[in-house]
Design a protein around this motif. Structure first.
Motif, PDB file in Angstrom:
ATOM      1  N   LEU A   1      43.765  37.222  34.512  1.00 46.78           N
ATOM      2  CA  LEU A   1      44.731  36.833  35.431  1.00 46.78           C
ATOM      3  C   LEU A   1      44.952  35.426  34.816  1.00 46.78           C
ATOM      4  CD1 LEU A   1      44.040  37.788  39.208  1.00 46.78           C
ATOM      5  CD2 LEU A   1      46.036  38.688  37.580  1.00 46.78           C
ATOM      6  N   VAL A   2      44.016  34.657  34.864  1.00 49.49           N
ATOM      7  CA  VAL A   2      44.158  33.387  34.077  1.00 49.49           C
ATOM      8  C   VAL A   2      44.568  33.529  32.615  1.00 49.49           C
ATOM      9  CG1 VAL A   2      42.988  31.219  33.076  1.00 49.49           C
ATOM     10  CG2 VAL A   2      42.433  32.291  35.321  1.00 49.49           C
ATOM     11  N   LYS A   3      44.431  34.248  31.978  1.00 46.16           N
ATOM     12  CA  LYS A   3      44.907  34.728  30.336  1.00 46.16           C
ATOM     13  C   LYS A   3      46.247  35.110  30.442  1.00 46.16           C
ATOM     14  CE  LYS A   3      40.450  34.999  28.475  1.00 46.16           C
ATOM     15  NZ  LYS A   3      40.012  34.534  26.932  1.00 46.16           N
ATOM     16  N   ALA A   4      46.516  35.589  31.484  1.00 50.01           N
ATOM     17  CA  ALA A   4      48.083  36.423  31.639  1.00 50.01           C
ATOM     18  C   ALA A   4      49.031  35.264  32.188  1.00 50.01           C
ATOM     19  CB  ALA A   4      48.014  37.413  32.597  1.00 50.01           C
ATOM     20  N   GLY A   5      48.457  33.963  32.397  1.00 49.06           N
ATOM     21  CA  GLY A   5      49.271  33.058  32.826  1.00 49.06           C
ATOM     22  C   GLY A   5      49.219  32.291  34.116  1.00 49.06           C
ATOM     23  N   ARG A   6      48.280  32.856  35.067  1.00 50.12           N
ATOM     24  CA  ARG A   6      48.099  32.422  36.392  1.00 50.12           C
ATOM     25  C   ARG A   6      47.027  31.274  36.182  1.00 50.12           C
ATOM     26  NH1 ARG A   6      48.145  36.215  40.569  1.00 50.12           N
ATOM     27  NH2 ARG A   6      47.910  34.787  41.935  1.00 50.12           N
ATOM     28  N   ARG A   7      47.560  30.195  37.073  1.00 51.46           N
ATOM     29  CA  ARG A   7      46.478  28.956  37.273  1.00 51.46           C
ATOM     30  C   ARG A   7      45.314  29.251  38.059  1.00 51.46           C
ATOM     31  NH1 ARG A   7      46.963  24.725  34.567  1.00 51.46           N
ATOM     32  NH2 ARG A   7      46.395  23.565  36.337  1.00 51.46           N
ATOM     33  N   PRO A   8      44.063  28.626  37.779  1.00 43.16           N
ATOM     34  CA  PRO A   8      43.093  28.710  38.502  1.00 43.16           C
ATOM     35  C   PRO A   8      43.204  28.279  39.906  1.00 43.16           C
ATOM     36  CG  PRO A   8      42.295  28.110  36.405  1.00 43.16           C
ATOM     37  CD  PRO A   8      43.621  27.973  36.603  1.00 43.16           C
ATOM     38  N   GLU A   9      44.080  27.113  40.093  1.00 45.59           N
ATOM     39  CA  GLU A   9      44.109  26.650  41.227  1.00 45.59           C
ATOM     40  C   GLU A   9      45.052  27.463  42.226  1.00 45.59           C
ATOM     41  OE1 GLU A   9      43.426  23.417  38.589  1.00 45.59           O
ATOM     42  OE2 GLU A   9      44.905  25.155  38.248  1.00 45.59           O
TER      43      GLU A   9
ATOM     44  N   GLN B   1      37.475  25.501  39.792  1.00 46.08           N
ATOM     45  CA  GLN B   1      36.387  24.935  38.768  1.00 46.08           C
ATOM     46  C   GLN B   1      35.371  26.300  38.337  1.00 46.08           C
ATOM     47  OE1 GLN B   1      35.765  22.164  37.314  1.00 46.08           O
ATOM     48  NE2 GLN B   1      34.757  23.474  35.921  1.00 46.08           N
ATOM     49  N   THR B   2      34.954  26.992  39.383  1.00 47.03           N
ATOM     50  CA  THR B   2      34.338  28.359  39.046  1.00 47.03           C
ATOM     51  C   THR B   2      34.901  29.380  38.146  1.00 47.03           C
ATOM     52  OG1 THR B   2      33.068  28.241  41.036  1.00 47.03           O
ATOM     53  CG2 THR B   2      33.272  30.385  40.148  1.00 47.03           C
ATOM     54  N   ILE B   3      36.327  29.227  38.327  1.00 45.08           N
ATOM     55  CA  ILE B   3      37.219  30.160  37.497  1.00 45.08           C
ATOM     56  C   ILE B   3      37.314  29.585  36.192  1.00 45.08           C
ATOM     57  CG2 ILE B   3      39.689  31.226  37.288  1.00 45.08           C
ATOM     58  CD1 ILE B   3      39.683  31.095  40.364  1.00 45.08           C
ATOM     59  N   TYR B   4      37.373  28.334  35.937  1.00 47.52           N
ATOM     60  CA  TYR B   4      37.499  27.728  34.614  1.00 47.52           C
ATOM     61  C   TYR B   4      36.286  27.870  34.077  1.00 47.52           C
ATOM     62  CZ  TYR B   4      41.620  24.693  35.459  1.00 47.52           C
ATOM     63  OH  TYR B   4      43.237  24.508  35.606  1.00 47.52           O
ATOM     64  N   ASN B   5      34.961  27.645  34.804  1.00 49.32           N
ATOM     65  CA  ASN B   5      33.843  27.906  33.818  1.00 49.32           C
ATOM     66  C   ASN B   5      33.740  29.443  33.554  1.00 49.32           C
ATOM     67  OD1 ASN B   5      33.009  25.601  34.829  1.00 49.32           O
ATOM     68  ND2 ASN B   5      31.538  26.273  36.522  1.00 49.32           N
ATOM     69  N   TRP B   6      34.280  30.523  34.333  1.00 49.59           N
ATOM     70  CA  TRP B   6      34.302  31.809  33.964  1.00 49.59           C
ATOM     71  C   TRP B   6      35.167  32.030  32.747  1.00 49.59           C
ATOM     72  CZ3 TRP B   6      35.577  34.446  39.217  1.00 49.59           C
ATOM     73  CH2 TRP B   6      34.398  34.311  40.107  1.00 49.59           C
ATOM     74  N   VAL B   7      36.345  31.396  32.597  1.00 51.52           N
ATOM     75  CA  VAL B   7      37.198  31.423  31.557  1.00 51.52           C
ATOM     76  C   VAL B   7      36.399  30.761  30.056  1.00 51.52           C
ATOM     77  CG1 VAL B   7      39.509  30.718  30.319  1.00 51.52           C
ATOM     78  CG2 VAL B   7      39.154  31.513  33.038  1.00 51.52           C
TER      79      VAL B   7
ATOM     80  N   GLU C   1      32.876  42.752  37.295  1.00 52.09           N
ATOM     81  CA  GLU C   1      34.059  43.291  37.314  1.00 52.09           C
ATOM     82  C   GLU C   1      35.283  42.285  37.943  1.00 52.09           C
ATOM     83  OE1 GLU C   1      37.026  46.846  38.947  1.00 52.09           O
ATOM     84  OE2 GLU C   1      34.835  47.297  38.411  1.00 52.09           O
ATOM     85  N   PHE C   2      34.875  41.730  39.005  1.00 51.02           N
ATOM     86  CA  PHE C   2      36.004  40.801  39.763  1.00 51.02           C
ATOM     87  C   PHE C   2      35.899  39.604  38.804  1.00 51.02           C
ATOM     88  CE2 PHE C   2      36.318  36.902  42.313  1.00 51.02           C
ATOM     89  CZ  PHE C   2      37.481  37.257  43.024  1.00 51.02           C
ATOM     90  N   ARG C   3      34.996  38.963  38.142  1.00 46.32           N
ATOM     91  CA  ARG C   3      34.960  38.030  37.220  1.00 46.32           C
ATOM     92  C   ARG C   3      35.910  38.124  36.039  1.00 46.32           C
ATOM     93  NH1 ARG C   3      29.099  37.824  38.179  1.00 46.32           N
ATOM     94  NH2 ARG C   3      29.064  38.485  35.996  1.00 46.32           N
ATOM     95  N   ALA C   4      35.705  39.452  35.537  1.00 44.14           N
ATOM     96  CA  ALA C   4      36.657  39.738  34.384  1.00 44.14           C
ATOM     97  C   ALA C   4      37.977  39.881  34.713  1.00 44.14           C
ATOM     98  CB  ALA C   4      36.131  40.881  34.018  1.00 44.14           C
TER      99      ALA C   4
END
Length: 73
Positions: free
Chosen positions: A19-27, A38-44, A11-14
């Motif tokens: 949030l990334v798909k809504a425009g937030r940057r993984p950084e 990098q982990t967030i980019y991998n999840w996306v 659920e946290f990963r989803a």
């Protein structure tokens, strides 16, 4: 031996992917939450490939005329 941490809940990963798909940057999210950018980019990337964040534990709910059906992925 390297450090191992408990995997992040599906659920946290989803939510992070959303949030990334809504425009937030993984950084940005890296500074706010624990996973690295990098982990967030991998999840996306994984979500884009499979349509889900985690195929091993994700359950998709589909609404149909018979009600809700649980489909393991």
């Amino acid at each position: 031996m390297g450090k191992h941490r408990t995997p992040y809940p599906a659920e946290f990963r989803a939510q992070t992917v959303e949030l990334v798909k809504a425009g937030r940057r993984p950084e940005e999210l890296e500074k706010e939450f624990e996973p690295t950018a990098q982990t967030i980019y991998n999840w996306v990337a994984q979500a884009d490939r499979s349509g889900a964040v985690s195929s091993d534990s994700q359950i998709e709910f589909i609404s149909g005329s018979a009600g809700v059906i649980k489909l393991p992925i």
